[in-house]
Each structure stands twice: as C-alpha cells, then as structure tokens.
Design an enzyme around this catalytic site. Structure first.
Site, PDB file in Angstrom:
ATOM      1  N   ARG A   1      18.273  40.728  66.693  1.00  0.00           N
ATOM      2  CA  ARG A   1      17.125  40.482  65.819  1.00  0.00           C
ATOM      3  C   ARG A   1      16.201  39.460  66.479  1.00  0.00           C
ATOM      4  O   ARG A   1      16.654  38.432  66.969  1.00  0.00           O
ATOM      5  CB  ARG A   1      17.589  39.986  64.447  1.00  0.00           C
ATOM      6  CG  ARG A   1      18.465  41.008  63.726  1.00  0.00           C
ATOM      7  CD  ARG A   1      18.883  40.579  62.350  1.00  0.00           C
ATOM      8  NE  ARG A   1      19.785  41.564  61.759  1.00  0.00           N
ATOM      9  CZ  ARG A   1      20.332  41.441  60.553  1.00  0.00           C
ATOM     10  NH1 ARG A   1      20.079  40.379  59.816  1.00  0.00           N
ATOM     11  NH2 ARG A   1      21.147  42.386  60.097  1.00  0.00           N
TER      12      ARG A   1
ATOM     13  N   ARG B   1      21.172  31.252  62.776  1.00  0.00           N
ATOM     14  CA  ARG B   1      20.093  32.240  62.904  1.00  0.00           C
ATOM     15  C   ARG B   1      19.860  32.488  64.396  1.00  0.00           C
ATOM     16  O   ARG B   1      19.192  31.708  65.075  1.00  0.00           O
ATOM     17  CB  ARG B   1      18.812  31.726  62.234  1.00  0.00           C
ATOM     18  CG  ARG B   1      17.746  32.794  62.028  1.00  0.00           C
ATOM     19  CD  ARG B   1      16.476  32.193  61.449  1.00  0.00           C
ATOM     20  NE  ARG B   1      16.695  31.606  60.148  1.00  0.00           N
ATOM     21  CZ  ARG B   1      16.617  32.261  58.992  1.00  0.00           C
ATOM     22  NH1 ARG B   1      16.328  33.554  58.996  1.00  0.00           N
ATOM     23  NH2 ARG B   1      16.819  31.646  57.845  1.00  0.00           N
TER      24      ARG B   1
ATOM     25  N   GLU C   1      23.727  32.706  52.886  1.00  0.00           N
ATOM     26  CA  GLU C   1      24.169  34.102  52.887  1.00  0.00           C
ATOM     27  C   GLU C   1      25.110  34.390  54.054  1.00  0.00           C
ATOM     28  O   GLU C   1      24.833  34.041  55.199  1.00  0.00           O
ATOM     29  CB  GLU C   1      22.963  35.034  52.989  1.00  0.00           C
ATOM     30  CG  GLU C   1      23.329  36.511  53.042  1.00  0.00           C
ATOM     31  CD  GLU C   1      22.168  37.405  53.426  1.00  0.00           C
ATOM     32  OE1 GLU C   1      22.426  38.505  53.950  1.00  0.00           O
ATOM     33  OE2 GLU C   1      21.003  36.993  53.218  1.00  0.00           O
TER      34      GLU C   1
ATOM     35  N   SER D   1      26.191  40.849  52.483  1.00  0.00           N
ATOM     36  CA  SER D   1      25.231  41.480  51.586  1.00  0.00           C
ATOM     37  C   SER D   1      25.633  42.931  51.407  1.00  0.00           C
ATOM     38  O   SER D   1      26.173  43.553  52.327  1.00  0.00           O
ATOM     39  CB  SER D   1      23.830  41.387  52.201  1.00  0.00           C
ATOM     40  OG  SER D   1      22.879  42.011  51.374  1.00  0.00           O
TER      41      SER D   1
ATOM     42  N   ARG E   1      27.985  33.617  61.459  1.00  0.00           N
ATOM     43  CA  ARG E   1      27.879  32.794  60.249  1.00  0.00           C
ATOM     44  C   ARG E   1      29.249  32.535  59.624  1.00  0.00           C
ATOM     45  O   ARG E   1      29.476  31.480  59.027  1.00  0.00           O
ATOM     46  CB  ARG E   1      26.950  33.472  59.232  1.00  0.00           C
ATOM     47  CG  ARG E   1      25.499  33.408  59.642  1.00  0.00           C
ATOM     48  CD  ARG E   1      24.563  33.659  58.482  1.00  0.00           C
ATOM     49  NE  ARG E   1      23.174  33.488  58.891  1.00  0.00           N
ATOM     50  CZ  ARG E   1      22.153  33.438  58.040  1.00  0.00           C
ATOM     51  NH1 ARG E   1      22.362  33.564  56.730  1.00  0.00           N
ATOM     52  NH2 ARG E   1      20.920  33.279  58.487  1.00  0.00           N
TER      53      ARG E   1
END
Length: 459
Positions: free
Chosen positions: A297, A312, A384, A387, A424
């Site tokens: 990403r 991130r 988070e 999900s 994460r």
C-alpha cells in the site's frame, strides 16, 4: 446487535426474484476476461427502485445525483439500441429487395444501401458511446449500504462491545519500536536505508513471531473449514477494478505500467477474482478460503501519521478469510467471520473492541463492515487490527461469479475478513505483554508455534 431487516435486503430479494443479473459468458478456468458483468446493481432493478440507491449514496456522503445521471444515460443507450436495430433490420430488408430487383430499380436500391450502411455505422458508434457512458457511471456507484450501518464518516462508528480490560502497568511501558530494538526483532533503520520510509526488517524473534502468527492463523482457519491459499501478489486491472479498488482507493495502489499489473493491498483481490466468470454449484457453498500474501500500500495521504515503527507501512503480510456464499446467507456468514476474528484475538490475550463502521467509512464495495481494534498501551487508544466486510453481490457481479439455479443463474455474494495482519498484530503483542526488563510474554496459544517459547528475551 440491531435488526438486519432493511430496504437493502428487500431490494436484493427483488433483484433475485426478477432474475435480472447480466452476464457475458462462463469463462471457466482461464476463460473470459474478468469484469464482464458491470456495476453494483442491475440497471433494470435500478430503474424500479432508484430511491433506494439515492438513499444509500446519501448515507455514504456520496453524490446521489449520479443515479439520475445514470438513468438518463441508460435511456439514451436504450434508444440508441432501438435505433441501431431498426436500421440493421432495414438494411437486411433492403438486401433482400436488391436480390430481386433489376435495372434502374436495382441501382437505386444499391445507392440507398450505401447510405443505409453509413447510417448503421453511425448508429453503432452512437450505441457504443452511450454504453461506455453507462458503464463509466455504473462503476462509480458504491454498494448499497445496510440500513443497520451507522450514518456518518470515520468518527461516527458505533462501539458494539469491549472485550478484556486494558492492563495497568507498574512501570512506564515501552513502545513497539523500542521493544523491537531491545529484542532484536524489528529494524526500521535498515529498512529505510534499503527501501525507503515505512519499510522494515523483521529479524530473529521478530521473524519467528511472524511465522508463528501465520501458522496459528492458518491452523485456526483450516480447523474452521477454510481452504488455505497462497495467492499471487500481482493481478490484472480487471481483478482490481472488479473488487472496487480502482475508485477511491486507486491512489493507494502500486501499479507496474510496463506489465499492466497491480500489486495487491490484500489477498481479497486475487481471491475475489479466483472464481471470476464461473458458475458455482450451490451444493458447494459456502466456499471459504484463507489467503496468505504480502500486501502493498502506498499509504497516500497519510503523511505524518504513524511515520515511525510498523503500524502503517508499505509492505506487510496478512492472512485473509474470503467467502463465496448464497446471498441469503451473507448476513449470517458476516457474523461468523467476525466471530473467527474475535476468536483469534482472544488467543492473543489482548483487550480489544468491536466497532460498527459508519457508512461514509465503508469503502465502495462493503455494505457493512465491523472492525476489531486492539488496545495499544503507549498510544492509550484502540487501533484497528482486523476488519470484516459483507460486500453482498457487488464484487461478484462485476467479476461474473454466479450460482447455478433451476431456472438460470444468480449472482453470488462475497465476504472478506482479516484473520491476522501480521505487522500490527506484532505491535499489539509486544506492547500489551511486555515486562519491565524489555522481555515480552508469549500468549499461551501462540507458544506451540514458537517452539514452546514462553518469553521473548532481550538480546
């Protein structure tokens, strides 16, 4: 949990009853190009219930007038189809007259035939232009939001439940960056030296911790009936477009123009395209896959956010659950996916909460989404980590994945859920289970996957 009986499901049931899914052909394995079906919903259904789509667009904070522009474009397209068909029929009829005519009459008919041929070409071009306009507008439409999803934007989520209690430390907790250095587990400096900002190395126990988490996640998925899959990290544009990632998320994606391929940000993309342009046997449903892949990403627009550490980053590994099912079972399957995510977090012995994501933060393909956010002690907040989304028939319709029925086919439903986003998850484990001396306790369920190791010791 709130009621799931909503206008969305009434709308979806109507679509199924009318049998209006549009398909090109069944490509099978290695068959037709993906992306043959088009937009989020069938145009015939859109014409009958435009108010439902307008309401969904408004709830997302997106432009509801696209519905009217799409309907107007569809009217022009349909008129162009009629005009073309009439001219083609006239051309065929003229051809039969020419075959029987003689002399001056035949010459006149041939002259008229040339004129008619030019008109047919113009009509065909006009039809193509209108069809392209309809397709472009269709692809801009987001999925229909469930009525039960909260309205609003990123900050308007609803907390569904809290699990566990944040730990009270009798020392000042270290963040994952410092712990990673002490343990010899994370090296961001050399990651930046070799690849740039937001890249990292996992070394020593860090690498072992990733492999342990992957194995534990895959083992849980297999036990639950998922088929493990190692997916491609590069996909064609049709796969990326079909899953809805070339819209609002396009600036997040790495593109290789020389090869016309995209690096995936999640194995959801290749898994959604796996059965593209196929007709599924209803007896085989649900089809559940657990995909492992590296994810990429660009993190565009996140400048200044989580610039340190591995929260991130541009590259990480993930175990993703993906399901094909009967549309009637999608809501129940969504709850099952959430349950498996919670089961995995429970094994890690970390406090977390479940949130019901607001409509404006769903992303274009999801009708509803739940996030699991784990407690991060050094940030004194929840972040988070997993999900799960119910994308209903949005992706399957675009990718041409259908279910065989007695009187035709029906578009399938698809769902996805992150079982373990490795980077994460490592952050959460290190920070929640750290000791004063910089060592980290290994959750009991994870210990067998680390050779029985109970504590990660400083170097």
């Amino acid at each position: 949990m709130r009621s799931h009986h909503s206008s969305f499901f009434a709308f979806a049931n109507y679509a199924r009853q009318q049998k209006v899914c549009v398909v090109q052909r069944n490509g099978g394995r290695g068959g037709a190009r993906l992306g043959s079906v088009g937009g989020v919903i069938d145009l015939r259904v859109l014409r009958e219930h435009p108010e439902v789509v307008r309401a969904s667009q408004s709830k997302r904070g997106e432009d509801p007038t696209i519905v009217d522009r799409l309907l107007a474009a569809d009217d022009l397209r349909r008129a162009a189809i009629v005009a073309f068909d009439e001219l083609r029929n006239a051309q065929k009829s003229l051809g039969r007259e020419v075959a029987q005519a003689h002399g001056d009459a035949k010459a006149a008919l041939l002259s008229r035939g040339q004129e008619l041929s030019a008109e047919v070409k113009l009509a065909e071009a006009a039809q193509g232009e209108h069809e392209a306009t309809v397709k472009r507008l269709q692809m801009q439409l987001s999925n229909l939001v469930e009525d039960a999803a909260p309205a609003g934007g990123e900050a308007d989520f609803v907390v569904v439940e809290h699990v566990g209690t944040p730990r009270t430390f009798d020392f000042t907790p270290r963040d994952h960056i410092e712990l990673g250095e002490i343990l010899g587990a994370i090296d961001t400096e050399r990651g930046a030296k070799v690849s740039g900002a937001r890249f990292y190395y996992l070394t020593g126990v860090g690498a072992l911790l990733e492999l342990a988490l992957v194995n534990m996640a895959v083992a849980q998925a297999v036990e639950a009936g998922f088929v493990p899959v190692i997916t491609p990290a590069l996909v064609k544009p049709s796969a990326m477009e079909g899953t809805g990632y070339l819209g609002e998320h396009s600036d997040e994606i790495y593109y290789l123009p020389a090869d016309d391929l995209y690096l995936v940000g999640t194995s959801e993309v290749p898994l959604a395209a796996y059965h593209g342009n196929e007709v599924l046997d209803p007896a085989s449903l649900p089809l559940r896959y657990a995909g492992f892949s590296s994810c990429f990403r660009r993190e565009a627009g996140s400048y200044g956010k989580d610039t340190k550490g591995i929260i991130r980053v541009h590259q990480f590994d993930k175990v993703e659950m993906f399901v094909y099912c009967d549309p009637a079972d999608a809501v129940a399957e969504h709850q099952r996916l959430l349950g498996w995510e919670k089961q995995f977090l429970d094994k890690l012995e970390v406090p977390y909460r479940v949130i019901d994501t607001a409509a404006g933060d769903l992303g274009s393909s999801a009708a509803r989404k739940f996030d699991c956010e784990a407690w991060l002690p050094t940030q004194n907040t929840y972040r988070e980590v997993t999900s799960t989304s119910n994308t209903t028939d949005f992706q399957a319709r675009r990718l041409g994945t259908r279910i065989k029925r007695a009187k035709g086919t029906e578009v399938a439903a698809t769902l996805n859920g992150t079982l373990c986003a490795i980077a994460r998850t490592i952050v959460v484990i290190l920070e929640n289970h750290q000791n004063a001396d910089g060592s980290v306790r290994v959750p009991e369920a994870l210990q067998p996957y680390l050779g029985g190791r109970k504590v990660l010791e400083p170097r």
